[in-house]
Write a protein that holds these residues in place. Sequence first.
Motif, PDB file in Angstrom:
ATOM      1  N   SER A 279      61.178  27.727  70.453  1.00  0.00           N
ATOM      2  CA  SER A 279      62.091  26.837  70.159  1.00  0.00           C
ATOM      3  C   SER A 279      62.968  26.291  71.094  1.00  0.00           C
ATOM      4  CB  SER A 279      62.791  27.348  68.891  1.00  0.00           C
ATOM      5  OG  SER A 279      62.263  28.029  67.768  1.00  0.00           O
ATOM      6  N   LEU A 280      63.249  27.011  72.111  1.00  0.00           N
ATOM      7  CA  LEU A 280      63.951  26.510  73.060  1.00  0.00           C
ATOM      8  C   LEU A 280      63.238  25.471  74.109  1.00  0.00           C
ATOM      9  CD1 LEU A 280      65.905  29.854  73.994  1.00  0.00           C
ATOM     10  CD2 LEU A 280      67.094  27.505  73.271  1.00  0.00           C
ATOM     11  N   ALA A 281      62.059  25.808  74.323  1.00  0.00           N
ATOM     12  CA  ALA A 281      61.342  24.822  74.989  1.00  0.00           C
ATOM     13  C   ALA A 281      61.118  23.614  74.193  1.00  0.00           C
ATOM     14  CB  ALA A 281      59.853  25.501  75.041  1.00  0.00           C
ATOM     15  N   CYS A 282      61.101  23.567  72.790  1.00  0.00           N
ATOM     16  CA  CYS A 282      60.978  22.384  72.014  1.00  0.00           C
ATOM     17  C   CYS A 282      62.387  21.546  72.129  1.00  0.00           C
ATOM     18  CB  CYS A 282      60.821  22.705  70.560  1.00  0.00           C
ATOM     19  SG  CYS A 282      59.127  22.929  70.234  1.00  0.00           S
TER      20      CYS A 282
ATOM     21  N   ILE B  71      65.623  20.714  62.238  1.00  0.00           N
ATOM     22  CA  ILE B  71      64.287  21.637  61.963  1.00  0.00           C
ATOM     23  C   ILE B  71      64.306  22.475  63.104  1.00  0.00           C
ATOM     24  CG2 ILE B  71      61.857  22.005  61.664  1.00  0.00           C
ATOM     25  CD1 ILE B  71      62.099  19.283  59.832  1.00  0.00           C
ATOM     26  N   ASN B  72      64.478  21.959  64.327  1.00  0.00           N
ATOM     27  CA  ASN B  72      64.169  22.441  65.778  1.00  0.00           C
ATOM     28  C   ASN B  72      65.336  23.824  65.811  1.00  0.00           C
ATOM     29  OD1 ASN B  72      63.544  21.317  69.071  1.00  0.00           O
ATOM     30  ND2 ASN B  72      63.754  23.470  68.228  1.00  0.00           N
ATOM     31  N   VAL B  73      66.406  23.496  65.602  1.00  0.00           N
ATOM     32  CA  VAL B  73      67.708  24.351  65.588  1.00  0.00           C
ATOM     33  C   VAL B  73      67.557  25.567  64.457  1.00  0.00           C
ATOM     34  CG1 VAL B  73      70.024  24.850  65.307  1.00  0.00           C
ATOM     35  CG2 VAL B  73      69.171  22.658  66.543  1.00  0.00           C
ATOM     36  N   PHE B  74      67.113  25.142  63.457  1.00  0.00           N
ATOM     37  CA  PHE B  74      66.749  25.995  62.305  1.00  0.00           C
ATOM     38  C   PHE B  74      65.700  27.071  62.694  1.00  0.00           C
ATOM     39  CE2 PHE B  74      64.594  27.608  58.425  1.00  0.00           C
ATOM     40  CZ  PHE B  74      65.468  28.140  57.741  1.00  0.00           C
ATOM     41  N   VAL B  75      64.736  26.615  63.145  1.00  0.00           N
ATOM     42  CA  VAL B  75      63.695  27.636  63.561  1.00  0.00           C
ATOM     43  C   VAL B  75      64.052  28.466  64.695  1.00  0.00           C
ATOM     44  CG1 VAL B  75      61.322  27.562  64.816  1.00  0.00           C
ATOM     45  CG2 VAL B  75      61.716  26.055  62.965  1.00  0.00           C
ATOM     46  N   LEU B  76      64.807  27.875  65.549  1.00  0.00           N
ATOM     47  CA  LEU B  76      65.433  28.833  66.654  1.00  0.00           C
ATOM     48  C   LEU B  76      66.369  29.816  66.203  1.00  0.00           C
ATOM     49  CD1 LEU B  76      66.496  29.413  69.572  1.00  0.00           C
ATOM     50  CD2 LEU B  76      67.964  27.844  69.469  1.00  0.00           C
ATOM     51  N   GLY B  77      67.073  29.474  65.034  1.00  0.00           N
ATOM     52  CA  GLY B  77      67.997  30.431  64.480  1.00  0.00           C
ATOM     53  C   GLY B  77      67.060  31.419  63.681  1.00  0.00           C
ATOM     54  N   PHE B  78      66.089  30.931  63.051  1.00  0.00           N
ATOM     55  CA  PHE B  78      65.252  31.889  62.427  1.00  0.00           C
ATOM     56  C   PHE B  78      64.444  32.792  63.283  1.00  0.00           C
ATOM     57  CE2 PHE B  78      60.799  32.788  60.949  1.00  0.00           C
ATOM     58  CZ  PHE B  78      61.081  33.365  59.593  1.00  0.00           C
ATOM     59  N   SER B  79      64.137  32.528  64.469  1.00  0.00           N
ATOM     60  CA  SER B  79      63.400  33.496  65.532  1.00  0.00           C
ATOM     61  C   SER B  79      64.656  34.333  65.855  1.00  0.00           C
ATOM     62  CB  SER B  79      62.844  32.455  66.628  1.00  0.00           C
ATOM     63  OG  SER B  79      61.816  31.681  66.368  1.00  0.00           O
TER      64      SER B  79
ATOM     65  N   ILE C 266      68.769  23.790  81.185  1.00  0.00           N
ATOM     66  CA  ILE C 266      69.355  25.094  80.800  1.00  0.00           C
ATOM     67  C   ILE C 266      68.838  25.769  79.454  1.00  0.00           C
ATOM     68  CG2 ILE C 266      71.627  25.883  79.752  1.00  0.00           C
ATOM     69  CD1 ILE C 266      71.672  25.063  82.671  1.00  0.00           C
ATOM     70  N   PHE C 267      68.066  24.869  78.653  1.00  0.00           N
ATOM     71  CA  PHE C 267      67.180  25.336  77.656  1.00  0.00           C
ATOM     72  C   PHE C 267      65.719  25.805  77.933  1.00  0.00           C
ATOM     73  CE2 PHE C 267      69.377  22.277  74.676  1.00  0.00           C
ATOM     74  CZ  PHE C 267      70.295  22.710  74.318  1.00  0.00           C
ATOM     75  N   ALA C 268      65.493  25.417  79.108  1.00  0.00           N
ATOM     76  CA  ALA C 268      64.152  25.914  79.668  1.00  0.00           C
ATOM     77  C   ALA C 268      64.306  27.325  80.501  1.00  0.00           C
ATOM     78  CB  ALA C 268      63.649  24.799  80.719  1.00  0.00           C
ATOM     79  N   ILE C 269      65.598  27.283  80.986  1.00  0.00           N
ATOM     80  CA  ILE C 269      65.991  28.757  81.803  1.00  0.00           C
ATOM     81  C   ILE C 269      66.364  29.693  80.654  1.00  0.00           C
ATOM     82  CG2 ILE C 269      67.753  29.863  82.968  1.00  0.00           C
ATOM     83  CD1 ILE C 269      68.108  27.243  84.474  1.00  0.00           C
ATOM     84  N   GLU C 270      66.770  29.412  79.571  1.00  0.00           N
ATOM     85  CA  GLU C 270      67.142  30.301  78.329  1.00  0.00           C
ATOM     86  C   GLU C 270      65.849  30.779  77.836  1.00  0.00           C
ATOM     87  OE1 GLU C 270      69.932  30.608  74.120  1.00  0.00           O
ATOM     88  OE2 GLU C 270      69.550  28.693  75.523  1.00  0.00           O
TER      89      GLU C 270
END
Length: 460
Positions: free
Chosen positions: A324-327, A342-350, A417-421
Motif C-alpha cells: 500500500s505504501l508503494a502505491c 481507497i489507497n489509504v483505506f487499504v493501508l489502514g486495513f493492512s 519517504i513512503f518507499a523507505i517506510e
Amino acid sequence: MLHQGSQPPATVSTGLGWFSIIRIGLVQASIGALVMLATTVLNRLMVVEFTMAAAIPAGLVAWHYAVQLARPLFGHGSDQGRRRTPWILGGIILLAGSALLATRATLMMEVSPQGGFALAVIAYTFIGFGVGAAGTSALALLASGVAPQRRAAAAATTWIMMVAGIVVSAITVGELLKPYSPERLMIVASGLAAVTILITAISVIRLERSETANLFAETAKDAPVPNFREALREMWEERAARRFTIYIFVSMIAFSMQDLILEPFAGLVFGMDPGDSTQLGGQHQGGILIGMIIAGIGGSAFAGRLPSDLRVWVVTGCVGSAASLACLAMASIHGPGWPIAINVFVLGFSNGIFAVASIGAMMGLAGAGEKTREGVRMGVWGASQAIAFGLGGLIGAIGVDQARAALASDGSAFQLIFAIEAGLFVLAAILAVRATSASAQTNQNNGTSLKQTGKKEVFA
C-alpha cells in the motif's frame, strides 16, 4: 478449563466479563480521540495553515512519545498498589487538559511562534504522561483481570474500540471544523475533552470492585512484587520478551512514519482542505478498524496462544502495508486523480491485520514471567511502542523536509519517504517471524515446566 485441586467447577471464575472489557475499551477510545486531536489536526494546522516546517509538530509529537519512557514506572506503581482505575482516570483528565493546552498553544504560534512553541512543549509533555498513565494501567488491568484464555480477545476488542474512537472523533471533528476558524477549533476541542472525561469516569466506576475482576490480581499477590530495576532485568533476560520488544520497536517505526505526513501530503499534493484531510485520516483509521476485526475473527490471535497462524497474519499485514505504501509512493507523482481514499483505506486495513496479531502476542506474553508483573511488562512494551512512534513520526517529517529541499518537488519527497517506510515493513515481517517463534518456544517450555512441577494453570 480451570484446574484447581478438588474445587468444583461451579466456583470457577473467568475474571473480567465482556461488559467490563467493553468499559475498558471505552477508556481506550477516549485516549485515541484525544491523541487524534494533538497528532493530526494540530499537526496539519502547523504545517499547512501556518507554513511551518513539518519537523516542528513532528518534534512535539516525538517528545510526547519520549516522555512515555515513564510507562514502566506507571505500570510498576499500579502493580504495587493493585489499583489501576485511579491511574486510568487521572491519566485521562491530565490528557484532556493537556490537549486543550496544546490547542491553545498551536493557535498562539500564528502570532507568537516562540511563546506558542514553549507552551506547546509543556502541553505535549503532559499529554505523554497522561497517555502513559491511562494506557498502561488499562492494559495492565486487562492482563491481570482477564482469564488467560480470554486475554488476546479482550486486548483486540479494546484496541478495536480505541481505533473506533479515533475514527469517530476524526470524522466528527472534521465535520465540526467546517468552516474552519480558531474559535471553532477551541470550542470543538473543549467539547471533545469534556466528553472523553465523562465517558472514562462512567466506565471505571466500580470496575475493580467485583470479585471476578480481582481473581487473578489476588493470585499475583502471593509472591512479592520485585523492585523496578529487578523487574526490568528479569524481563530483558527472557529471550521471547526481548525479541518481542525489538519487533514492537521496528514495526511501530514502520507503522508511524506516515502519521505526521499523511495529512500534509493530502494538502500539498492533492490540495485538500483541513476538513477533507482530517476525514482522509479517519478513512485510514477505519481501514485499521476493519482489518483488526477480520484478523481477530479469522485468525488465531483470540486463542491466547502463539501458533504459526499468528505469524501468517502478522506477515500478511506487514506485506500488505508495504504494498500500500508503494502505491502511495506512486500516488505522490501522479497527484489528483489517484484513488487516494481507497489507497489509504487499504493501508489502514493492512495495518489493522498486523496490529491485532501483535496485540494477541503481547497479551499472551504479558503474564508469562515468573516474577515480573503485567504492569511492568506492558509498560516496557508500551514504552518501546511509544519511542518507536516518536522516532517514526520524526523521521518521516524530517525526511520530507529534507527531501523537499533537496529534490525541489513535494511529490518526489513524499515518494521517497513512503518507499523507505515500505522497506521497513518488509523488515518488520522478518523480525515478526523470529519474535513469534521465540514466543511459541517459550510457551512450550512453560507448559513442560508446569507438568513437571505440578503447578496449575488456566487453559483455553
